[in-house]
Design a protein around this motif. Structure first.
Motif, PDB file in Angstrom:
ATOM      1  N   TRP A 165      -5.862   4.773   6.653  1.00 42.84           N
ATOM      2  CA  TRP A 165      -5.739   6.179   6.253  1.00 42.84           C
ATOM      3  C   TRP A 165      -5.763   7.100   7.473  1.00 42.84           C
ATOM      4  CZ3 TRP A 165      -4.007   9.060   2.636  1.00 42.84           C
ATOM      5  CH2 TRP A 165      -4.406  10.385   2.516  1.00 42.84           C
ATOM      6  N   ARG A 168      -2.236   7.337   9.104  1.00 43.24           N
ATOM      7  CA  ARG A 168      -1.126   7.623   8.193  1.00 43.24           C
ATOM      8  C   ARG A 168      -0.015   8.420   8.870  1.00 43.24           C
ATOM      9  NH1 ARG A 168      -5.268  10.944   7.450  1.00 43.24           N
ATOM     10  NH2 ARG A 168      -4.920  13.192   7.171  1.00 43.24           N
ATOM     11  N   LEU A 189       2.341   5.991   0.548  1.00 38.85           N
ATOM     12  CA  LEU A 189       1.145   5.387  -0.039  1.00 38.85           C
ATOM     13  C   LEU A 189       1.304   3.878  -0.181  1.00 38.85           C
ATOM     14  CD1 LEU A 189      -1.621   5.725  -1.340  1.00 38.85           C
ATOM     15  CD2 LEU A 189      -0.475   6.194  -3.515  1.00 38.85           C
ATOM     16  N   CYS A 192       0.801   2.232   3.162  1.00 39.61           N
ATOM     17  CA  CYS A 192      -0.622   2.174   3.520  1.00 39.61           C
ATOM     18  C   CYS A 192      -1.347   1.075   2.744  1.00 39.61           C
ATOM     19  CB  CYS A 192      -1.279   3.528   3.260  1.00 39.61           C
ATOM     20  SG  CYS A 192      -0.698   4.868   4.335  1.00 39.61           S
ATOM     21  N   THR A 196      -2.955  -2.280   4.354  1.00 38.49           N
ATOM     22  CA  THR A 196      -4.364  -2.613   4.111  1.00 38.49           C
ATOM     23  C   THR A 196      -4.510  -4.040   3.594  1.00 38.49           C
ATOM     24  OG1 THR A 196      -4.813  -0.290   3.606  1.00 38.49           O
ATOM     25  CG2 THR A 196      -6.424  -1.910   2.868  1.00 38.49           C
ATOM     26  N   THR A 240      -2.851  13.811  -2.869  1.00 38.57           N
ATOM     27  CA  THR A 240      -2.441  13.520  -1.493  1.00 38.57           C
ATOM     28  C   THR A 240      -2.977  14.571  -0.551  1.00 38.57           C
ATOM     29  OG1 THR A 240      -0.398  14.749  -1.807  1.00 38.57           O
ATOM     30  CG2 THR A 240      -0.323  12.395  -2.256  1.00 38.57           C
TER      31      THR A 240
END
Length: 662
Positions: A165, A168, A189, A192, A196, A240
């Motif tokens: 995050w 980003r 998103l 990300c 992860t 967001t």
């Protein structure tokens, strides 16, 4: 930053470089000074190289073509630093944590060579520091158990998520460079989430490989990231947080000035498809225990059906509101049928045939109802005077109805294909279970003696798990599941018929399509109603028979169509060109039939015939290949030659195999 400041940093870096060899010879108790000096020197080196490499035009009066700090210097300092760290680690002059930090700092410098960004070096360092602990800090493999405790695994996963995050903006810049335009919120998103999940693979693979739940959740996270990337669902602004970089990229007026405003279709239904896929994946990986709880299985099937029904209705039939209820009911019935066929309950075997009957009944109702409301709305109640706009509106309505009906045919073809595949899979599982039961009876006596040695508690747990597993048995199949082969055959035949209709609508009746559609008939099963004599030996007969019959019928239709368009009356003049064309091609078509008849009878019975019979039919196909005017007859002739040769070779192989037993 001024040149004076850079000189100060370089002098400070040089002082640290000269002090580190002296610190390295100190006693081991003071090794932290060596570690602090190395880390400080690495940080200074990263800062200096980042500014020299990415901002060289500041010091060279804006001349971008003149490189002040070349790329090979970054590579050289990186590998030199890694070599020094390796040597000091081997000599036990620095600890494992310092090695971990130094490797991450030196390795992150290489990211500057691939992407021109202000913060790519520090972002890479943060990501490496978050991802690498399972690889670098837990190296003791002498123990069979994991050194990382569960709370440490959760902590590392949380740190990875926070690091992603934090990075980003760099991910946004990478996606913008790759796509050539700012990525959507869903794509950002999803990237990300995927990053992860991939970063957590070392944690699960190295330290929690024995924990199945960890693997399942990891698969679910990676799948969620991929789904967000592929579908890019809309994300509310309240969910967001846009940084200044992302906000400035989104508010650029260049795209509007060049491309103008573009109306986009609503993308909120993609959330429903995403939820349905994630629910299915969670059920398959047993995160949702639908295998053992019937009520949860029912809720899951209905939820997936409603989500898919609303998605299909909103995505493909947005203007036909009356169809939404029928499509949702169809998808709910399909979901319930598939789920409870795969994981049956006590009463599902009695209800599933009625659910399938409802699906079959909804097919013609939905197909005929589509368009009637719109046609009546546009064609009824109009005045006698019609202008050009009304005519165009009628044509557009007819085209929309035709497209919607074609989409409905594709939807029901997919539904019947799914049902046929599920039933075929279940019947194959039943046959394997029957074989296992037959083999188990032979060893029952020895099994009873070995079962006595099993502890009572373990034996009780095995019996309990076996009783809770929802599966058909052979006796139950004979009593309550005899409908499965018939339902599978009906679904297969309907899927094949709908695909033939789609072939006519979409391709105009392509000759090649039958070779791709005929294998659908491999899903047919042996039952006592429709295909009593059909067994595993005859499984290829429907395929070959469908190909031959389709080509023969379409060839006759082509002859009739050519003659009809060439003659204004109902009949054909005897001796005329149309009469000669029809007689010639029908005769050539008849010459191709013996090869197909012999081969289809051979595929049905698989009994050896005389070797000369298939070969004698080969010359009959040659005139059809050379003389015919219809391409379908030529395909039939070539296929007849292939059939005859294949039949001869198979019969010959059977004969040679039989000689081995004499």
């Amino acid at each position: 930053m001024s040149l004076k400041s850079f000189c100060k940093l370089i002098v400070g870096s040089g002082i640290l470089a000269m002090a580190i060899p002296g610190l390295a010879v100190l006693p081991p108790k003071l090794s932290f000074l060596t570690e602090a000096g190395l880390i400080s020197h690495a940080l200074l080196l990263c800062y200096i190289e980042n500014n020299f490499f990415n901002y060289s035009n500041v010091y060279y009066y804006g001349m971008d073509e003149d490189v002040m700090y070349p790329s090979y210097m970054v590579v050289m300092t990186t590998f030199a630093g890694l070599a020094i760290v390796r040597r000091l680690s081997v000599d036990h002059r620095i600890g494992s944590k310092a090695v971990w930090v130094l490797i991450c700092l030196y390795s992150s410098k290489l990211s500057m060579l691939f992407m021109a960004s202000k913060a790519v070096l520090w972002v890479s360092a943060v990501l490496l520091l978050a991802v690498s602990p399972p690889l670098l800090l837990y190296k003791d493999k002498s123990k069979s158990a994991s050194k990382m405790k569960p709370w440490q695994g959760y902590a590392h996963a949380g740190v990875v998520a926070l690091s992603v995050w934090f990075c980003r903006e760099t991910i946004f810049e990478v996606l913008q460079w790759w796509n050539g335009r700012p990525p959507s919120d869903g794509l950002l998103l999803g990237s990300c989430i995927l990053l992860t999940g991939l970063a957590c693979i070392p944690i699960v693979a190295l330290h929690f490989s024995h924990v199945m739940s960890a693997k399942r959740y990891l698969v679910l996270v990676v799948a969620a990231g991929l789904l967000f990337i592929l579908m890019q669902p809309p994300i509310p602004l309240a969910w967001t947080y846009h940084s200044d970089l992302i906000r400035s990229a989104r508010q650029s007026a260049d795209d509007i000035s060049i491309y103008g405003f573009m109306a986009s279709k609503p993308t909120w239904p993609s959330w429903l498809l995403l939820a349905a896929i994630l629910l299915t994946l969670a059920a398959v990986t047993s995160i949702i225990p639908i295998k053992y709880i019937v009520e949860l299985r029912t809720v899951y099937a209905i939820a997936v059906g409603i989500a898919l029904g609303i998605y299909i209705s909103a995505e493909y039939f947005l203007q036909a509101a009356i169809l939404h209820a029928l499509i949702i009911v169809t998808m709910v019935c399909t979901s319930v049928f598939v789920v409870f066929t795969h994981l049956p309950s006590a009463s599902s075997t009695k209800l599933l045939p009625w659910i399938f009957a409802l699906i079959v009944a909804l097919f013609p109702v939905t197909y005929l109802l589509e368009g009637q409301v719109r046609i009546n709305k546009n064609f009824l109640g109009e005045s006698g005077v019609e202008d050009m706009a009304e005519e165009d509106n009628k044509i557009a309505t007819l085209l929309a109805v035709e497209g919607a009906r074609t989409s409905l045919l594709g939807l029901y073809a997919a539904i019947f294909m799914l049902i046929a595949l599920e039933i075929k899979f279940e019947l194959a599982s039943l046959m394997r279970e029957k074989i296992v039961e037959r083999g188990g009876l032979r060893h029952s006596q020895s099994g009873q003696s070995s079962l006595a040695t099993v502890p009572p508690r373990l034996r009780f747990m095995k019996q309990r798990r076996a009783s809770t597993m929802p599966t058909f048995t052979i006796k139950r199949m004979a009593a309550e599941g005899a409908w499965m082969p018939a339902v599978g055959n009906v679904a297969t035949v309907m899927c094949f018929a709908i695909c033939l209709i789609l072939n006519v609508h979409l391709t105009g009746g392509s000759n090649r399509a039958i070779f791709f559609l005929a294998p659908i008939l491999l899903l047919l099963n042996q039952d006592s109603d429709f295909f009593a004599g059909f067994g595993d030996k005859q499984r290829y007969f429907p395929v070959t028979m469908a190909i031959s019959a389709y080509l023969v019928l379409t060839a006759l239709y082509s002859i009739w169509e050519d003659v009809w368009h060439g003659n204004t009356g109902w009949g054909v003049d005897i001796g005329g060109p149309d009469w000669i064309f029809a007689v010639k091609n029908v005769a050539l078509l008849i010459l191709t039939l013996p090869s197909h008849i012999l081969f289809n009878s051979f595929v049905w019975s698989y009994t050896k015939q005389a070797d000369s019979r298939p070969l004698l039919t080969v010359p009959l196909n040659l005139p059809s290949v050379i003389i015919t005017d219809i391409i379908k007859i030529k395909i039939l002739a070539l296929l007849g030659v292939i059939y005859s040769l294949a039949q001869y070779l198979i019969s010959r192989q059977q004969y040679l195999s039989g000689l081995k037993y004499i």
